[in-house]
Design a protein around this motif. Structure first.
Motif, mmCIF file in Angstrom:
data_model
loop_
_atom_site.group_PDB
_atom_site.id
_atom_site.type_symbol
_atom_site.label_atom_id
_atom_site.label_comp_id
_atom_site.label_asym_id
_atom_site.label_seq_id
_atom_site.Cartn_x
_atom_site.Cartn_y
_atom_site.Cartn_z
ATOM 1 N N ALA A 1 -19.862 34.815 9.135
ATOM 2 C CA ALA A 1 -19.780 36.072 8.328
ATOM 3 C C ALA A 1 -19.823 35.596 6.724
ATOM 4 O O ALA A 1 -19.719 36.462 5.889
ATOM 5 N N GLY A 2 -19.643 34.446 6.577
ATOM 6 C CA GLY A 2 -19.861 33.638 5.090
ATOM 7 C C GLY A 2 -18.419 33.811 4.368
ATOM 8 O O GLY A 2 -18.263 34.118 3.308
ATOM 9 N N VAL A 3 -17.450 33.396 5.286
ATOM 10 C CA VAL A 3 -16.092 33.234 4.607
ATOM 11 C C VAL A 3 -16.236 31.955 3.703
ATOM 12 O O VAL A 3 -16.714 31.054 4.256
ATOM 13 N N GLN A 4 -15.464 32.121 2.499
ATOM 14 C CA GLN A 4 -15.747 30.952 1.634
ATOM 15 C C GLN A 4 -14.332 30.427 1.593
ATOM 16 O O GLN A 4 -13.342 30.962 1.182
ATOM 17 N N GLY A 5 -14.179 28.900 1.830
ATOM 18 C CA GLY A 5 -12.904 28.263 1.716
ATOM 19 C C GLY A 5 -12.035 28.622 3.006
ATOM 20 O O GLY A 5 -12.340 29.404 3.803
ATOM 21 N N ALA B 1 -0.650 40.125 11.796
ATOM 22 C CA ALA B 1 -1.156 39.029 11.225
ATOM 23 C C ALA B 1 -2.171 39.529 9.967
ATOM 24 O O ALA B 1 -2.774 40.424 9.853
ATOM 25 N N VAL B 2 -1.895 38.900 8.925
ATOM 26 C CA VAL B 2 -2.360 39.363 7.649
ATOM 27 C C VAL B 2 -3.209 37.890 7.143
ATOM 28 O O VAL B 2 -2.554 36.862 7.187
ATOM 29 N N VAL B 3 -4.731 38.218 6.938
ATOM 30 C CA VAL B 3 -5.601 37.348 6.592
ATOM 31 C C VAL B 3 -6.221 37.779 5.445
ATOM 32 O O VAL B 3 -6.915 38.611 5.353
ATOM 33 N N ARG B 4 -6.250 36.789 4.558
ATOM 34 C CA ARG B 4 -6.896 37.140 3.231
ATOM 35 C C ARG B 4 -7.896 36.089 2.981
ATOM 36 O O ARG B 4 -7.578 34.875 3.100
ATOM 37 N N HIS B 5 -9.218 36.328 2.413
ATOM 38 C CA HIS B 5 -10.100 35.348 2.131
ATOM 39 C C HIS B 5 -11.325 36.017 1.304
ATOM 40 O O HIS B 5 -11.406 37.164 1.419
ATOM 41 N N LYS B 6 -12.099 35.085 0.766
ATOM 42 C CA LYS B 6 -13.140 35.514 -0.056
ATOM 43 C C LYS B 6 -14.410 35.394 0.757
ATOM 44 O O LYS B 6 -14.433 34.477 1.527
ATOM 45 N N VAL B 7 -15.296 36.312 0.518
ATOM 46 C CA VAL B 7 -16.629 36.160 1.190
ATOM 47 C C VAL B 7 -17.836 36.310 0.283
ATOM 48 O O VAL B 7 -17.481 36.602 -0.757
ATOM 49 N N ALA B 8 -18.886 35.673 0.764
ATOM 50 C CA ALA B 8 -20.043 35.741 0.036
ATOM 51 C C ALA B 8 -20.644 36.988 -0.338
ATOM 52 O O ALA B 8 -21.103 37.282 -1.371
ATOM 53 N N ASP B 9 -20.658 37.821 0.667
ATOM 54 C CA ASP B 9 -21.127 39.119 0.487
ATOM 55 C C ASP B 9 -20.343 40.150 1.410
ATOM 56 O O ASP B 9 -20.700 39.699 2.659
ATOM 57 N N GLU C 1 -11.714 29.270 18.713
ATOM 58 C CA GLU C 1 -12.826 28.942 18.414
ATOM 59 C C GLU C 1 -13.983 29.817 17.994
ATOM 60 O O GLU C 1 -14.812 29.816 16.788
ATOM 61 N N GLU C 2 -13.776 31.174 18.819
ATOM 62 C CA GLU C 2 -14.758 32.146 18.528
ATOM 63 C C GLU C 2 -14.390 32.818 17.274
ATOM 64 O O GLU C 2 -15.199 33.119 16.489
ATOM 65 N N LEU C 3 -13.204 32.950 16.882
ATOM 66 C CA LEU C 3 -12.758 33.457 15.506
ATOM 67 C C LEU C 3 -13.431 32.747 14.159
ATOM 68 O O LEU C 3 -14.075 33.035 13.381
ATOM 69 N N ARG C 4 -13.246 31.287 14.599
ATOM 70 C CA ARG C 4 -13.382 30.330 13.756
ATOM 71 C C ARG C 4 -15.073 30.361 13.261
ATOM 72 O O ARG C 4 -15.622 30.375 12.198
ATOM 73 N N LEU D 1 -9.323 45.708 -5.134
ATOM 74 C CA LEU D 1 -9.953 46.597 -6.317
ATOM 75 C C LEU D 1 -11.080 46.046 -7.055
ATOM 76 O O LEU D 1 -12.291 46.494 -7.351
ATOM 77 N N ASP D 2 -10.500 45.021 -7.675
ATOM 78 C CA ASP D 2 -11.450 44.521 -8.853
ATOM 79 C C ASP D 2 -12.538 43.309 -8.099
ATOM 80 O O ASP D 2 -13.314 42.938 -8.940
ATOM 81 N N ASP D 3 -12.633 43.053 -6.915
ATOM 82 C CA ASP D 3 -13.451 42.067 -6.172
ATOM 83 C C ASP D 3 -13.656 42.273 -5.072
ATOM 84 O O ASP D 3 -12.959 41.972 -4.161
ATOM 85 N N GLY D 4 -14.709 43.198 -4.619
ATOM 86 C CA GLY D 4 -14.992 43.605 -3.218
ATOM 87 C C GLY D 4 -15.328 42.602 -2.350
ATOM 88 O O GLY D 4 -15.334 42.668 -1.166
ATOM 89 N N ASN D 5 -15.426 41.374 -2.785
ATOM 90 C CA ASN D 5 -15.723 40.301 -1.884
ATOM 91 C C ASN D 5 -14.322 39.363 -1.673
ATOM 92 O O ASN D 5 -14.447 38.281 -0.836
ATOM 93 N N ASP D 6 -13.183 40.101 -1.879
ATOM 94 C CA ASP D 6 -11.880 39.368 -1.497
ATOM 95 C C ASP D 6 -11.405 40.504 -0.745
ATOM 96 O O ASP D 6 -10.897 41.303 -0.876
ATOM 97 N N VAL D 7 -11.215 39.817 0.568
ATOM 98 C CA VAL D 7 -11.039 40.825 1.658
ATOM 99 C C VAL D 7 -9.476 40.419 2.406
ATOM 100 O O VAL D 7 -9.235 39.220 2.627
ATOM 101 N N LEU D 8 -8.989 41.563 2.772
ATOM 102 C CA LEU D 8 -7.768 41.301 3.292
ATOM 103 C C LEU D 8 -7.545 42.121 4.810
ATOM 104 O O LEU D 8 -8.149 43.149 4.893
ATOM 105 N N VAL D 9 -7.600 41.389 5.959
ATOM 106 C CA VAL D 9 -7.501 41.947 7.182
ATOM 107 C C VAL D 9 -6.272 41.820 7.762
ATOM 108 O O VAL D 9 -5.532 41.020 7.989
ATOM 109 N N VAL D 10 -5.854 42.983 8.378
ATOM 110 C CA VAL D 10 -4.612 43.247 9.042
ATOM 111 C C VAL D 10 -4.845 43.346 10.737
ATOM 112 O O VAL D 10 -5.509 44.327 10.741
#
Length: 90
Positions: free
Chosen positions: A76-80, A5-13, A67-70, A42-51
């Motif tokens: 954790a401050g996931v945006q969007g 599973a590959v999850v990509r999201h932006k985080v606040a911090d 629900e625990e993950l949500r 590389l260019d945005d440390g708040n753009d995270v990819l989790v595998v």
């Protein structure tokens, strides 16, 4: 058949996000995660990819819709909404 599973999201911090992510190790293990890795754009440390690796697609889908993950992602401050893709081993 194993799946990834590959999850990509932006985080606040990233640092705040990582603290929460690391605190969920037991939730991951009980949810069927057999291996994991975290990557930052590389260019945005708040753009995270989790595998995450799972033994089955059912385990991956159950964990990713839990629900625990949500709640953890919110705390954790996931945006969007994240982009989530599940791949089977070929």
């Amino acid at each position: 058949m194993s799946v990834t599973a590959v999850v990509r999201h932006k985080v606040a911090d990233y640092d705040a996000w990582r603290t929460v992510y690391d605190s969920l190790a037991e939730v991951q293990a009980s949810g069927g995660v057999t291996a994991e890795s975290v990557h930052r754009l590389l260019d945005d440390g708040n753009d995270v990819l989790v595998v995450h690796r799972f033994d089955t697609a059912d385990a991956a889908q159950a964990f990713l819709s839990s629900e625990e993950l949500r709640e953890g992602m919110h705390k954790a401050g996931v945006q969007g909404a994240p982009t989530i893709e599940i791949y089977e081993d070929a």
